[in-house]
Every structure is written in C-alpha cells, then in structure tokens.
Scaffold this motif. Structure first.
Motif, PDB file in Angstrom:
ATOM      1  N   VAL A 130       0.831  -1.201   0.000  1.00 48.63           N
ATOM      2  CA  VAL A 130       0.000   0.000   0.000  1.00 48.63           C
ATOM      3  C   VAL A 130       0.868   1.254   0.000  1.00 48.63           C
ATOM      4  O   VAL A 130       0.577   2.229  -0.702  1.00 48.63           O
ATOM      5  CB  VAL A 130      -0.961  -0.020   1.204  1.00 48.63           C
ATOM      6  N   ALA A 131       1.944   1.239   0.800  1.00 54.07           N
ATOM      7  CA  ALA A 131       2.844   2.401   0.838  1.00 54.07           C
ATOM      8  C   ALA A 131       3.448   2.659  -0.547  1.00 54.07           C
ATOM      9  O   ALA A 131       3.568   3.809  -0.984  1.00 54.07           O
ATOM     10  CB  ALA A 131       3.947   2.159   1.862  1.00 54.07           C
ATOM     11  N   LYS A 132       3.789   1.592  -1.246  1.00 51.79           N
ATOM     12  CA  LYS A 132       4.361   1.731  -2.582  1.00 51.79           C
ATOM     13  C   LYS A 132       3.334   2.250  -3.589  1.00 51.79           C
ATOM     14  O   LYS A 132       3.655   3.042  -4.479  1.00 51.79           O
ATOM     15  CB  LYS A 132       4.909   0.377  -3.042  1.00 51.79           C
ATOM     16  N   ALA A 133       2.077   1.808  -3.427  1.00 44.37           N
ATOM     17  CA  ALA A 133       1.031   2.178  -4.387  1.00 44.37           C
ATOM     18  C   ALA A 133       0.416   3.543  -4.107  1.00 44.37           C
ATOM     19  O   ALA A 133      -0.229   4.120  -4.994  1.00 44.37           O
ATOM     20  CB  ALA A 133      -0.072   1.123  -4.361  1.00 44.37           C
ATOM     21  N   LEU A 134       0.610   4.068  -2.914  1.00 46.13           N
ATOM     22  CA  LEU A 134      -0.096   5.281  -2.481  1.00 46.13           C
ATOM     23  C   LEU A 134       0.016   6.460  -3.451  1.00 46.13           C
ATOM     24  O   LEU A 134      -0.992   7.122  -3.732  1.00 46.13           O
ATOM     25  CB  LEU A 134       0.398   5.696  -1.084  1.00 46.13           C
ATOM     26  N   ALA A 191      -2.332   5.298  -6.749  1.00 42.81           N
ATOM     27  CA  ALA A 191      -3.650   4.628  -6.698  1.00 42.81           C
ATOM     28  C   ALA A 191      -4.715   5.554  -6.124  1.00 42.81           C
ATOM     29  O   ALA A 191      -5.208   5.353  -5.021  1.00 42.81           O
ATOM     30  CB  ALA A 191      -3.542   3.351  -5.868  1.00 42.81           C
ATOM     31  N   GLN A 192      -5.084   6.555  -6.893  1.00 41.79           N
ATOM     32  CA  GLN A 192      -6.044   7.543  -6.401  1.00 41.79           C
ATOM     33  C   GLN A 192      -7.392   7.497  -7.118  1.00 41.79           C
ATOM     34  O   GLN A 192      -8.340   8.165  -6.704  1.00 41.79           O
ATOM     35  CB  GLN A 192      -5.454   8.956  -6.553  1.00 41.79           C
ATOM     36  N   GLY A 193      -7.500   6.743  -8.194  1.00 44.77           N
ATOM     37  CA  GLY A 193      -8.726   6.760  -8.981  1.00 44.77           C
ATOM     38  C   GLY A 193      -9.649   5.593  -8.679  1.00 44.77           C
ATOM     39  O   GLY A 193      -9.332   4.694  -7.896  1.00 44.77           O
ATOM     40  N   TYR A 194     -10.814   5.619  -9.307  1.00 48.82           N
ATOM     41  CA  TYR A 194     -11.746   4.499  -9.220  1.00 48.82           C
ATOM     42  C   TYR A 194     -11.167   3.273  -9.920  1.00 48.82           C
ATOM     43  O   TYR A 194     -10.360   3.386 -10.840  1.00 48.82           O
ATOM     44  CB  TYR A 194     -13.076   4.835  -9.919  1.00 48.82           C
ATOM     45  N   THR A 195     -11.648   2.119  -9.527  1.00 52.33           N
ATOM     46  CA  THR A 195     -11.397   0.903 -10.287  1.00 52.33           C
ATOM     47  C   THR A 195     -12.680   0.526 -11.032  1.00 52.33           C
ATOM     48  O   THR A 195     -13.715   1.168 -10.885  1.00 52.33           O
ATOM     49  CB  THR A 195     -10.996  -0.275  -9.379  1.00 52.33           C
ATOM     50  N   ASN A 196     -12.600  -0.531 -11.828  1.00 51.93           N
ATOM     51  CA  ASN A 196     -13.800  -1.151 -12.374  1.00 51.93           C
ATOM     52  C   ASN A 196     -14.789  -1.383 -11.231  1.00 51.93           C
ATOM     53  O   ASN A 196     -14.389  -1.701 -10.103  1.00 51.93           O
ATOM     54  CB  ASN A 196     -13.379  -2.480 -13.016  1.00 51.93           C
ATOM     55  N   ALA A 197     -16.072  -1.234 -11.496  1.00 51.31           N
ATOM     56  CA  ALA A 197     -17.074  -1.402 -10.439  1.00 51.31           C
ATOM     57  C   ALA A 197     -16.980  -2.770  -9.766  1.00 51.31           C
ATOM     58  O   ALA A 197     -17.217  -2.899  -8.559  1.00 51.31           O
ATOM     59  CB  ALA A 197     -18.478  -1.196 -10.996  1.00 51.31           C
ATOM     60  N   LYS A 198     -16.633  -3.790 -10.538  1.00 47.51           N
ATOM     61  CA  LYS A 198     -16.502  -5.131  -9.955  1.00 47.51           C
ATOM     62  C   LYS A 198     -15.232  -5.281  -9.131  1.00 47.51           C
ATOM     63  O   LYS A 198     -15.156  -6.162  -8.260  1.00 47.51           O
ATOM     64  CB  LYS A 198     -16.503  -6.194 -11.061  1.00 47.51           C
ATOM     65  N   PHE A 247     -22.181   2.539  -4.797  1.00 44.44           N
ATOM     66  CA  PHE A 247     -20.855   2.657  -4.197  1.00 44.44           C
ATOM     67  C   PHE A 247     -19.751   2.977  -5.201  1.00 44.44           C
ATOM     68  O   PHE A 247     -18.618   3.239  -4.800  1.00 44.44           O
ATOM     69  CB  PHE A 247     -20.500   1.343  -3.478  1.00 44.44           C
ATOM     70  N   ILE A 248     -20.036   2.953  -6.501  1.00 45.37           N
ATOM     71  CA  ILE A 248     -19.087   3.156  -7.606  1.00 45.37           C
ATOM     72  C   ILE A 248     -18.089   2.002  -7.669  1.00 45.37           C
ATOM     73  O   ILE A 248     -18.058   1.249  -8.622  1.00 45.37           O
ATOM     74  CB  ILE A 248     -18.368   4.522  -7.520  1.00 45.37           C
ATOM     75  N   SER A 249     -17.251   1.894  -6.626  1.00 45.34           N
ATOM     76  CA  SER A 249     -16.313   0.776  -6.549  1.00 45.34           C
ATOM     77  C   SER A 249     -15.797   0.707  -5.124  1.00 45.34           C
ATOM     78  O   SER A 249     -15.953   1.642  -4.342  1.00 45.34           O
ATOM     79  CB  SER A 249     -15.133   0.967  -7.520  1.00 45.34           C
ATOM     80  N   ALA A 250     -15.191  -0.414  -4.781  1.00 51.35           N
ATOM     81  CA  ALA A 250     -14.531  -0.524  -3.479  1.00 51.35           C
ATOM     82  C   ALA A 250     -13.279   0.359  -3.489  1.00 51.35           C
ATOM     83  O   ALA A 250     -12.733   0.671  -4.562  1.00 51.35           O
ATOM     84  CB  ALA A 250     -14.160  -1.973  -3.203  1.00 51.35           C
ATOM     85  N   PRO A 251     -12.784   0.785  -2.313  1.00 54.13           N
ATOM     86  CA  PRO A 251     -11.608   1.652  -2.263  1.00 54.13           C
ATOM     87  C   PRO A 251     -10.396   1.034  -2.972  1.00 54.13           C
ATOM     88  O   PRO A 251     -10.069  -0.134  -2.751  1.00 54.13           O
ATOM     89  CB  PRO A 251     -11.348   1.808  -0.769  1.00 54.13           C
ATOM     90  N   THR A 252      -9.745   1.808  -3.794  1.00 51.77           N
ATOM     91  CA  THR A 252      -8.651   1.298  -4.619  1.00 51.77           C
ATOM     92  C   THR A 252      -7.491   0.782  -3.774  1.00 51.77           C
ATOM     93  O   THR A 252      -6.983  -0.319  -3.992  1.00 51.77           O
ATOM     94  CB  THR A 252      -8.163   2.394  -5.582  1.00 51.77           C
ATOM     95  N   LEU A 253      -7.043   1.560  -2.807  1.00 51.86           N
ATOM     96  CA  LEU A 253      -5.920   1.125  -1.972  1.00 51.86           C
ATOM     97  C   LEU A 253      -6.265  -0.140  -1.194  1.00 51.86           C
ATOM     98  O   LEU A 253      -5.418  -1.015  -1.010  1.00 51.86           O
ATOM     99  CB  LEU A 253      -5.507   2.241  -1.009  1.00 51.86           C
TER     100      LEU A 253
END
Length: 384
Positions: A51-55, A58-65, A261-267
């Motif tokens: 997560v620290a590396k991706a922070l 990784a700020q945008g939405y993902t696919n809804a699934k 919910f759009i999508s689950a949290p990306t991080l």
C-alpha cells in the motif's frame, strides 16, 4: 442506549459500548476491549508495504466489480481452499461485507420481501433489513443444540411464516457456532426444496477451530456468497470484502454497485490482493485466537458464567449471565464503568432473550484477556 423507534431500528450496541469505552480512556483510565470483533494485530507487513508503494498512484476508481488481479486471486482462493470453480466475472469486490449485504438484498429480492435470519445473530442483519424496507422472519436457535441451524429449523419457520431468502453465517456471530459439510448440505438442500435463496455469510471463514471451513460454493452455485478481509486477514478498517454471485444476478449486482458505491476503495483492493498470499501470517494470528479462546472460556467458567465448550469458530464467547443479572445492558454498562471491561450485551444479537447473555471477543491480545478476567473477578465479587 436502548431507545427503540417505531420501525424497530436500534443502535449497534457493540459500537455504542466502544464509544463509551473511548470516552473513559480519554480520562486516562484503561479499558480491556472485548466488545468488538476486531483483530488485535495489523495486516501482514507485506500488505502495508504494498500500500505504501502504491499510495502515490492509486487515487482513482477501479472497475465497479474490482481490480482484475484481486478477482483472479479470489477465484484462485476458491480453487485451492474449496476445490470450487469460480470465474472472476462472478466476483464483485465490495466496501466490506456490509455493502455486500445491501447489494445482495436489492439484487435478489423484490422490495418488501421477507428474509429469514437466525436469533441470536449479527445485529446489522436486522437493522439493515429494516432500514432498507425488507421484512424479517427470525429462526430461534438453542444453546442445547450448540446454537446450530438445521434444515428442520428452516422448514418449520418457513411453514409458520414463509420467506424468500435466508441469510446464514457459519461460523456465526455471536455464538461462534459452525456447521460441518453434512449440516451445511442439509441447509442448502432445504433452501432449494422450499425455493428460498440462500445468502451465505462466510466472513469468519478460516477461523474454524475444529476443521476446514466449508463454503456453500462447494455445494451449490445458486447461493450468494459474502465474505470479507476484515476478520481472517486483520483488515477491519480497510472496508474491503467480496461477493460471489449466481450467473443470473451478476449484471444487476454490478449495476447496483456502480450506482450505490461506484467501486470498493482502490488502496484497499491493492492491500487485499497482497493479503490473499499472506495466509501464513493469518494462521499465526489464528493460533493466538485459539489460545485466547481456551483462556477466556476457562476464565468465564471459573467466574460463574453459563458457558459450555469453547466456540467452534470466529472469536467470540456467548456467555449466560443469569447468575449475576437479567439485564445484559445494565450488566455491560456497570462492567465498563466499574471494572474497565468492555463487552457487548446480548440484546444486540437477540431482542427476545438476549438480556440473559453477554458476548465477549477474544480477538485481542492474551494480556487483554488475562487482565479482563482478573478485573471481572473483582467486579463480580464486589457486586455479589
């Protein structure tokens, strides 16, 4: 904390007790937290590192699934842990199991449909169904049968008050009761015979102490499966879970996810993808729960609580308090105020008979359990 509005919606008393405990801690007093089902350990170190590396990115939405990598990882989980074939497209990543329940109810049932739940059971089942305008049929369970649901229980309840769905958890909250493969097969077959859609809450899978967890996916593809990274993977605050859906419900669930919910949290999805590969770490935490399980059960028996064998799974002890009180809320309030031990009143899980029970969580540290037993001993001695 006990007001009940006309529609039956009630507070989540575990969270109310936690709120009061935090106020007490702010004054400098210590509290032994046995009220919430929250692992005492953080996620695996590699999860935090990822997560620290991706922070930064990784700020945008993902696919809804959800992320493809996460859904593929979950499909592999079912193949390796349950010998069940699940396509990634059948999986929907959710904001914890809580969002999964909302999506499941609105996906599988018409407005106002009646859904059966067990009593005692997780309080959010009742409150979510009521808040969303669904009907409820409660199936009472018995300590004499180890708090286990049977096909006969389902059939009897359905004959009395027909329902279209059944929401069932194994291992269960608050009792820790877990069914084996034959017992789950009985439940699945009964639901199929009655035309009842099964929603299998498998959030405590992995935390069985008497054998491997059995998923409803091993027996049927008609059930809706709900699970989460909160418990086994020590990720409560990350709010990340998932659903496995029958083919005919996948598209409707995806549309609801997009809009609700759009999508689950990306991080959190990134963290969950890594967590799936950290089962050795999760098993280490489970070994700690197993030690706490025996320690707490022995302590409660010595103190005079009405409790039988240690729970089958999860990390809860559902203990009778008839020797001390017939009002679980007052008992828990006094226990917190006078002894600094936070526990959850049984009325959270059973509005009819819960006044005679208290739920204790043993998900924390051994030191917390030992201190809580010592404090409760002094409290009960003074009260007696």
């Amino acid at each position: 904390m006990t007001e009940q509005p006309a529609d039956g919606l009630m507070p989540f008393h575990a969270m109310e007790i936690l709120k009061c405990a935090k106020i007490i801690e702010a004054t400098g007093r210590s509290v032994c937290h046995l009220e919430v089902g929250e692992p005492g350990a953080p996620p695996a170190p590699r999860v935090i590192e990822a997560v620290a590396k991706a922070l930064p990115l990784a700020q945008g939405y993902t696919n809804a699934k959800g992320l493809t990598e996460l859904r593929e990882g979950l499909a592999n989980y079912y193949a390796t842990q349950h010998a069940a074939v699940v396509e990634p497209e059948s999986i929907l990543c959710t904001m914890g199991s809580s969002a999964g329940f909302i999506i499941a109810f609105h996906t599988a049932f018409r407005p106002g449909a009646r859904i059966a739940i067990t009593r005692p059971g997780y309080p959010a089942y009742v409150n979510t169904l009521l808040g969303l305008g669904f009907g409820i049929a409660e199936i009472p369970l018995d300590a004499a049968n180890g708090w286990k649901l049977t096909g006969a229980d389902i059939a009897a309840a359905h004959a009395d008050t027909p329902f279209e769905g059944l929401l069932f958890a194994s291992p269960a909250n608050p009792t820790g009761a877990a069914v084996d493969r034959a017992e789950l097969a009985d439940i699945v077959a009964t639901c199929q015979r009655l035309g009842v859609r099964l929603i299998s809450d498998e959030i405590y899978h992995g935390l069985d102490y008497r054998g491997p967890s059995v998923s409803a996916l091993e027996l049927t593809r008609e059930a809706i499966i709900i699970n989460s990274f909160s418990k086994y993977y020590c990720m409560t605050g990350w709010r990340i879970g998932w659903m496995v859906l029958p083919d005919e419900l996948i598209r409707r669930a995806e549309i609801l996810q997009q809009n609700l919910f759009i999508s689950a949290p990306t991080l959190s999805q990134i963290a969950a993808t890594v967590a799936l590969g950290e089962r050795d770490y999760a098993e280490q935490q489970k070994a700690g729960y197993a030690r706490n399980r025996q320690l707490l059960n022995n302590g409660l028996q010595t103190l005079g609580f009405d409790i039988g064998s240690p729970s089958d799974g999860a990390f809860y002890a559902y203990a009778g308090i008839s020797r001390f009180s017939n009002d679980s809320m007052s008992f828990c309030e006094a226990l917190l105020d006078e002894a600094g031990v936070a526990a959850t009143p049984g009325i959270d899980f059973d509005r009819a008979g819960g006044n005679r029970y208290v739920r204790f969580s043993y998900a924390g540290t051994q030191e917390t359990i030992e201190m809580a037993i010592e404090r409760m001993g002094r409290f009960l001695q003074q009260a007696g």
